[in-house]
Design a protein around this motif. Structure first.
Motif, PDB file in Angstrom:
ATOM      1  N   VAL A 107       0.873  -1.172   0.000  1.00 20.47           N
ATOM      2  CA  VAL A 107       0.000   0.000   0.000  1.00 20.47           C
ATOM      3  C   VAL A 107       0.909   1.220   0.000  1.00 20.47           C
ATOM      4  N   GLU A 108       1.149   1.749  -1.200  1.00 25.69           N
ATOM      5  CA  GLU A 108       2.075   2.865  -1.370  1.00 25.69           C
ATOM      6  C   GLU A 108       1.800   3.535  -2.711  1.00 25.69           C
ATOM      7  N   LEU A 109       1.706   4.850  -2.705  1.00 19.99           N
ATOM      8  CA  LEU A 109       1.516   5.598  -3.948  1.00 19.99           C
ATOM      9  C   LEU A 109       2.845   5.614  -4.695  1.00 19.99           C
ATOM     10  N   CYS A 110       2.860   4.996  -5.867  1.00 23.27           N
ATOM     11  CA  CYS A 110       4.064   4.884  -6.705  1.00 23.27           C
ATOM     12  C   CYS A 110       3.683   5.209  -8.145  1.00 23.27           C
ATOM     13  N   ASN A 111       4.681   5.292  -9.010  1.00 17.75           N
ATOM     14  CA  ASN A 111       4.426   5.547 -10.435  1.00 17.75           C
ATOM     15  C   ASN A 111       3.503   4.502 -11.045  1.00 17.75           C
ATOM     16  N   ASN A 112       3.642   3.251 -10.625  1.00 13.67           N
ATOM     17  CA  ASN A 112       2.845   2.179 -11.232  1.00 13.67           C
ATOM     18  C   ASN A 112       1.775   1.616 -10.286  1.00 13.67           C
ATOM     19  N   SER A 113       1.485   2.323  -9.194  1.00 12.04           N
ATOM     20  CA  SER A 113       0.450   1.819  -8.281  1.00 12.04           C
ATOM     21  C   SER A 113      -0.932   2.007  -8.894  1.00 12.04           C
ATOM     22  N   VAL A 114      -1.855   1.142  -8.476  1.00 16.87           N
ATOM     23  CA  VAL A 114      -3.228   1.203  -8.972  1.00 16.87           C
ATOM     24  C   VAL A 114      -4.181   1.423  -7.803  1.00 16.87           C
ATOM     25  N   ASP A 115      -5.334   1.938  -8.100  1.00 19.13           N
ATOM     26  CA  ASP A 115      -6.395   2.161  -7.120  1.00 19.13           C
ATOM     27  C   ASP A 115      -6.722   0.816  -6.444  1.00 19.13           C
ATOM     28  N   GLU A 138      11.851   0.428  -0.183  1.00 20.39           N
ATOM     29  CA  GLU A 138      12.127   0.058  -1.573  1.00 20.39           C
ATOM     30  C   GLU A 138      12.274  -1.453  -1.722  1.00 20.39           C
ATOM     31  N   ALA A 139      12.930  -2.091  -0.758  1.00 17.83           N
ATOM     32  CA  ALA A 139      13.100  -3.548  -0.818  1.00 17.83           C
ATOM     33  C   ALA A 139      11.749  -4.259  -0.794  1.00 17.83           C
ATOM     34  N   ALA A 140      10.836  -3.797   0.051  1.00 13.81           N
ATOM     35  CA  ALA A 140       9.499  -4.409   0.118  1.00 13.81           C
ATOM     36  C   ALA A 140       8.724  -4.149  -1.173  1.00 13.81           C
ATOM     37  N   LEU A 141       8.862  -2.949  -1.723  1.00 14.24           N
ATOM     38  CA  LEU A 141       8.176  -2.644  -2.985  1.00 14.24           C
ATOM     39  C   LEU A 141       8.658  -3.588  -4.096  1.00 14.24           C
ATOM     40  N   GLN A 142       9.948  -3.886  -4.106  1.00 14.51           N
ATOM     41  CA  GLN A 142      10.513  -4.760  -5.128  1.00 14.51           C
ATOM     42  C   GLN A 142      10.001  -6.199  -4.990  1.00 14.51           C
ATOM     43  N   LEU A 143       9.677  -6.611  -3.778  1.00 13.55           N
ATOM     44  CA  LEU A 143       9.184  -7.975  -3.550  1.00 13.55           C
ATOM     45  C   LEU A 143       7.667  -8.092  -3.704  1.00 13.55           C
ATOM     46  N   SER A 144       7.004  -6.986  -3.960  1.00 12.31           N
ATOM     47  CA  SER A 144       5.549  -6.980  -4.113  1.00 12.31           C
ATOM     48  C   SER A 144       5.165  -7.237  -5.562  1.00 12.31           C
ATOM     49  N   GLN A 145       4.067  -7.965  -5.752  1.00 12.58           N
ATOM     50  CA  GLN A 145       3.568  -8.174  -7.108  1.00 12.58           C
ATOM     51  C   GLN A 145       2.859  -6.929  -7.627  1.00 12.58           C
ATOM     52  N   GLN A 146       2.318  -6.120  -6.691  1.00 17.95           N
ATOM     53  CA  GLN A 146       1.579  -4.917  -7.106  1.00 17.95           C
ATOM     54  C   GLN A 146       1.640  -3.877  -5.997  1.00 17.95           C
ATOM     55  N   GLN A 147       1.766  -2.619  -6.402  1.00 17.29           N
ATOM     56  CA  GLN A 147       1.634  -1.508  -5.468  1.00 17.29           C
ATOM     57  C   GLN A 147       0.228  -0.936  -5.666  1.00 17.29           C
ATOM     58  N   ILE A 148      -0.427  -0.650  -4.545  1.00 14.42           N
ATOM     59  CA  ILE A 148      -1.789  -0.127  -4.606  1.00 14.42           C
ATOM     60  C   ILE A 148      -1.865   1.157  -3.782  1.00 14.42           C
ATOM     61  N   HIS A 149      -2.820   2.011  -4.135  1.00 19.82           N
ATOM     62  CA  HIS A 149      -2.978   3.259  -3.393  1.00 19.82           C
ATOM     63  C   HIS A 149      -4.456   3.577  -3.200  1.00 19.82           C
ATOM     64  N   ILE A 150      -4.696   4.482  -2.272  1.00 20.60           N
ATOM     65  CA  ILE A 150      -6.046   4.997  -2.014  1.00 20.60           C
ATOM     66  C   ILE A 150      -6.122   6.364  -2.657  1.00 20.60           C
ATOM     67  N   PRO A 151      -7.057   6.591  -3.571  1.00 20.77           N
ATOM     68  CA  PRO A 151      -7.166   7.917  -4.190  1.00 20.77           C
ATOM     69  C   PRO A 151      -7.462   8.986  -3.127  1.00 20.77           C
ATOM     70  N   MET A 152      -6.829  10.116  -3.276  1.00 15.87           N
ATOM     71  CA  MET A 152      -7.009  11.230  -2.348  1.00 15.87           C
ATOM     72  C   MET A 152      -7.672  12.376  -3.116  1.00 15.87           C
ATOM     73  N   MET A 155      -6.974  17.995  -0.179  1.00 18.69           N
ATOM     74  CA  MET A 155      -5.670  18.636  -0.320  1.00 18.69           C
ATOM     75  C   MET A 155      -4.539  17.797   0.265  1.00 18.69           C
ATOM     76  N   GLY A 156      -4.843  16.898   1.181  1.00 13.89           N
ATOM     77  CA  GLY A 156      -3.812  16.051   1.773  1.00 13.89           C
ATOM     78  C   GLY A 156      -3.318  15.011   0.780  1.00 13.89           C
ATOM     79  N   ASN A 157      -2.128  14.512   1.037  1.00  9.09           N
ATOM     80  CA  ASN A 157      -1.520  13.521   0.153  1.00  9.09           C
ATOM     81  C   ASN A 157      -1.498  12.116   0.733  1.00  9.09           C
ATOM     82  N   SER A 158      -1.837  11.985   2.016  1.00 11.63           N
ATOM     83  CA  SER A 158      -1.750  10.662   2.630  1.00 11.63           C
ATOM     84  C   SER A 158      -2.707  10.563   3.803  1.00 11.63           C
ATOM     85  N   LEU A 159      -2.846   9.338   4.287  1.00 14.20           N
ATOM     86  CA  LEU A 159      -3.651   9.043   5.468  1.00 14.20           C
ATOM     87  C   LEU A 159      -2.747   8.425   6.522  1.00 14.20           C
TER      88      LEU A 159
END
Length: 182
Positions: A107-115, A138-152, A155-159
């Motif tokens: 669960v991380e907003l990245c260039n290739n993350s999806v909703d 970064e190491a955990a992101l590399q071991l993940s099959q997919q990065q996902i994010h929550i649309p915001m 004005m805030g960028n994160s929860l």
């Protein structure tokens, strides 16, 4: 129109298994991996979430400098119902999960993350949630099959990490429960 009445503790427990039955009840094949989450209240909140959704386990990764008193207060003693593992290495834990057939989502907003709502969560799977300031490593992101994010949409960028975890966990657990029950 009558006022809604809160349920009593007895009413709430009426349809639940006994404590012994619950300990032996199969859990949802879903794991939360906390990648260097350091706040005792956040960890306690994740323990409550793990209990609420009856998931398989939580793996708390990294150096633990948490206050046991704060964590117990935040988890409201639900840790006794949750399988908790501790690991020095997020990467090693994720590799073990991957080797055991778990699909890993960070669960991380990245260039290739999806909703997070656009993902089909398979069983079994793991959700990785990261440090309150640095996010998922970064190491955990590399071991993940997919990065996902929550649309915001504000004005805030994160929860808060435990809030984000609750949102994604609810969707993921719901999908896996539906798939298991047919």
């Amino acid at each position: 129109m009558p006022l809604a009445m809160q349920l009593s503790k007895e009413d709430i427990r009426k349809n639940k298994p006994t404590r012994n039955e619950y300990l032996n009840k199969p859990k949802l094949p879903l794991v939360l991996v906390l990648d260097h989450v350091t706040n005792s209240y956040n960890i306690g909140a994740f323990i409550r979430l793990a209990d609420a959704f009856a998931i398989e386990k939580i793996i708390i990764c990294g150096e633990l400098t948490i206050s046991d008193k704060k964590m117990k207060k935040a988890s409201r003693n639900e840790a006794k119902w949750v399988h908790i593992e501790y690991s020095d290495s997020t990467s090693a834990s994720l590799q073990t999960l991957s080797d055991d057939g778990y699909t890993i989502f960070s669960v991380e907003l990245c260039n290739n993350s999806v909703d997070y709502k656009e993902v089909n969560y398979p069983s079994p799977c793991a959700l990785v949630l990261g440090n309150e300031r640095k996010g998922v490593s970064e190491a955990a992101l590399q071991l993940s099959q997919q990065q996902i994010h929550i649309p915001m949409f504000g004005m805030g960028n994160s929860l808060n990490v435990s809030t984000a975890g609750a949102i994604v966990l609810a969707e993921c657990a719901s999908q896996i429960r539906k798939a298991i029950s047919g």
